[in-house]
Design an enzyme around this catalytic site. Structure first.
Site, short mmCIF file in Angstrom:
data_model
loop_
_atom_site.label_atom_id
_atom_site.label_comp_id
_atom_site.label_asym_id
_atom_site.label_seq_id
_atom_site.Cartn_x
_atom_site.Cartn_y
_atom_site.Cartn_z
N LYS A 132 8.55 30.17 24.72
CA LYS A 132 8.02 30.23 23.46
C LYS A 132 8.97 29.20 22.78
O LYS A 132 9.86 28.88 23.15
CB LYS A 132 8.14 31.32 22.80
N TYR A 217 9.64 35.16 16.64
CA TYR A 217 9.65 36.68 17.17
C TYR A 217 8.99 37.62 16.20
O TYR A 217 8.35 38.80 16.27
CB TYR A 217 11.09 37.01 17.45
P1 NAD Z 1 18.96 24.29 26.79
O1 NAD Z 1 19.62 23.33 25.90
O2 NAD Z 1 20.07 25.24 27.22
O3 NAD Z 1 18.14 23.69 28.04
C1 NAD Z 1 17.35 22.83 28.02
C2 NAD Z 1 17.11 22.30 29.24
O4 NAD Z 1 16.05 21.27 29.25
C3 NAD Z 1 18.43 21.51 29.82
O5 NAD Z 1 18.48 21.79 31.33
C4 NAD Z 1 17.90 20.00 29.60
O6 NAD Z 1 18.47 19.38 30.56
C5 NAD Z 1 16.65 19.91 29.89
N1 NAD Z 1 16.00 18.73 29.18
C6 NAD Z 1 14.84 17.97 29.80
N2 NAD Z 1 14.72 17.06 28.80
C7 NAD Z 1 15.52 17.21 27.67
C8 NAD Z 1 15.47 16.27 26.49
N3 NAD Z 1 14.75 15.34 26.30
N4 NAD Z 1 16.33 16.70 25.86
C9 NAD Z 1 17.17 17.95 25.81
N5 NAD Z 1 17.16 18.64 27.00
C10 NAD Z 1 16.12 18.40 27.85
O7 NAD Z 1 17.70 25.08 26.08
P2 NAD Z 1 17.24 26.52 26.41
O8 NAD Z 1 17.95 27.62 25.28
O9 NAD Z 1 17.23 26.87 27.94
O10 NAD Z 1 15.76 26.58 25.82
C11 NAD Z 1 14.90 25.92 26.81
C12 NAD Z 1 13.41 26.63 26.18
O11 NAD Z 1 13.67 28.26 26.18
C13 NAD Z 1 13.03 26.48 24.45
O12 NAD Z 1 11.50 26.51 24.33
C14 NAD Z 1 13.44 27.70 24.34
O13 NAD Z 1 12.76 28.14 22.77
C15 NAD Z 1 13.01 28.84 25.33
N6 NAD Z 1 14.06 29.90 25.23
C16 NAD Z 1 13.45 31.20 25.35
C17 NAD Z 1 14.08 32.23 25.14
C18 NAD Z 1 13.51 33.64 25.32
O14 NAD Z 1 14.05 34.78 25.04
N7 NAD Z 1 12.10 33.66 25.48
C19 NAD Z 1 15.62 32.17 25.00
C20 NAD Z 1 16.16 31.07 24.96
C21 NAD Z 1 15.28 29.86 25.05
#
Ligand code: NAD
Length: 366
Positions: A132, A217
């Site tokens: 999401k 949410y």
């Molecule tokens: P994060 O920054 O920790 O991780 C993102 C990942 O994407 C990294 O490994 C990064 O290297 C990669 N990536 C690939 N291309 C990229 C770019 N161009 N720029 C930046 N990073 C890039 O982020 P996250 O917290 O893991 O969030 C990722 C997704 O998961 C988002 O869509 C977020 O909304 C979702 N999320 C959902 C929940 C949930 O509870 N459902 C919780 C956290 C995050």
């Protein structure tokens, strides 16, 4: 971390209703069905959380990884026993088409990248789970739904709360009429965002601000708690830091949703307040409060009948086992988690941003 075994042991003596217990978890010691073999794309913070939680799954198996960083792939190979041939980069992952070890790709990268990667995974003939918000607007989300339909693959959105036992108990009570006619929902979703350089504060990667990340949410919660889809929205934005929250990145939005049965939702989405994770549902005969309501848990809740006692289990473990059952067995979840469900939230987000601009009530047709 709570394990699946802990959960099964706890529920053995609890009053949790059968309807509220995900079937895949109740498999207990029975022979298990085939596992859904999943490749995670994006080995960041949430990707790691999901991978860890999947170690306790019975129906879903972490079988592959897709990353732009070779060192992360190497670390995952040794940590989770992932075969070299199941590891891909963003450039070559279309080759996953020929890999029978992978049934589904779980897209966990910044929001603006979901659309393209979901389309590519669908074209490769793989089921897709997408985090999401599923996209950065409804147009993209509709294209993702259409692409997965065309490819004959399932598209699910990572709505982990749809499998959370206390949340499901409130939904069961609402359906049973325990709260009577629902009149009001309040959703408070927010946290103080840190590092000003992170992708969540870049419009081109996040698609917006707090609304895309945390406000969703309250949008989704309003729908599953009330049990209807809204027909109008009004919204007001406030911004206190124009450097951190640039044009197109919302800091705080208050919004109201109107439902066909007459209920109204009043919600707050923000990147500038902590301790903001609360749902309150009010009906003519009773009420429910979830506090916290959508964090990683344990979720806590009470109703006019008393405390909710359903046990905590790692959200992503239940989610992935249940999603395996949805994909492999066509199981119907209590609350939908498919692409069309995600599309509804994107239509609401589009309408909220429009209402902020116009200052007027925006009609919704979901
Ligand atoms: P994060 O920054 O920790 O991780 C993102 C990942 O994407 C990294 O490994 C990064 O290297 C990669 N990536 C690939 N291309 C990229 C770019 N161009 N720029 C930046 N990073 C890039 O982020 P996250 O917290 O893991 O969030 C990722 C997704 O998961 C988002 O869509 C977020 O909304 C979702 N999320 C959902 C929940 C949930 O509870 N459902 C919780 C956290 C995050």
């Amino acid at each position: 971390m709570s394990t699946r075994r802990d959960f099964i042991r706890k529920i053995a003596g609890s009053a949790i209703t059968a309807a509220a217990v995900p079937q895949a978890l109740m498999a207990g010691n029975q022979p298990e069905g085939a596992a859904l073999k999943v490749a995670i794309m994006g080995l960041g913070s949430y990707g790691n959380r999901v991978a860890e939680a999947m170690q306790a799954c019975t129906r879903a198996k972490l079988a592959g990884a897709i990353s732009g960083t070779p060192s992360k792939l190497a670390a995952w190979q040794s940590r989770y026993g992932i075969a070299e041939k199941n590891c891909y980069h963003y450039d070559n992952f279309d080759e996953i088409r020929n890999n029978r070890d992978i049934d589904a790709v779980y897209v966990i990268v910044p929001n603006a990248l979901h659309h393209d990667f979901v389309l590519r995974a669908a074209r490769a003939g793989k089921h897709v789970i997408c985090e999401k918000p599923m996209a950065v607007n409804a147009k993209q989300a509709a294209e993702m739904v259409a692409a997965c339909d065309k490819a004959g693959v399932k598209l699910l959105v990572g709505y982990r709360m749809h499998f959370e036992p206390k949340t499901l108990e409130v939904i069961r009570m609402r359906k049973a009429g325990d709260f009577g006619k629902i009149k009001f929902f309040q959703g408070l979703s927010g946290f103080n965002i840190g590092d000003p350089t992170q992708w969540r504060l870049k419009k081109e990667l996040a698609g917006g601000g707090a609304m895309m990340d945390i406000g969703i949410y309250s949008i989704n919660g309003a729908r599953y708690m009330i049990g209807e889809d809204p027909v109008w929205v009004t919204a007001q934005e406030t911004k206190t830091d124009f450097v951190k929250f640039r044009e197109g990145v919302d800091e705080t939005i208050q919004f109201q949703l109107g439902f066909p049965g007459g209920a109204v939702a009043s919600c707050l989405s923000t990147y500038s307040l902590n301790n903001l994770d609360r749902f309150f549902l009010d009906g003519e005969k009773g009420w429910a409060e979830m506090l916290p309501s959508t964090g990683y848990g344990p979720i806590k809740g009470r109703t006019h009948k008393g405390e909710l006692t359903q046990p905590h289990i790692t959200h992503q473990t239940i989610q992935m086992d249940e999603m395996a059952a949805i994909i492999l067995d066509n199981k119907q979840p209590v609350v939908p988690v498919d692409g069309r469900e995600g599309l509804k939230d994107m239509k609401i987000i589009d309408a909220i941003y429009e209402a902020v601009k116009t200052g007027k009530k925006t009609e919704l047709s979901l």
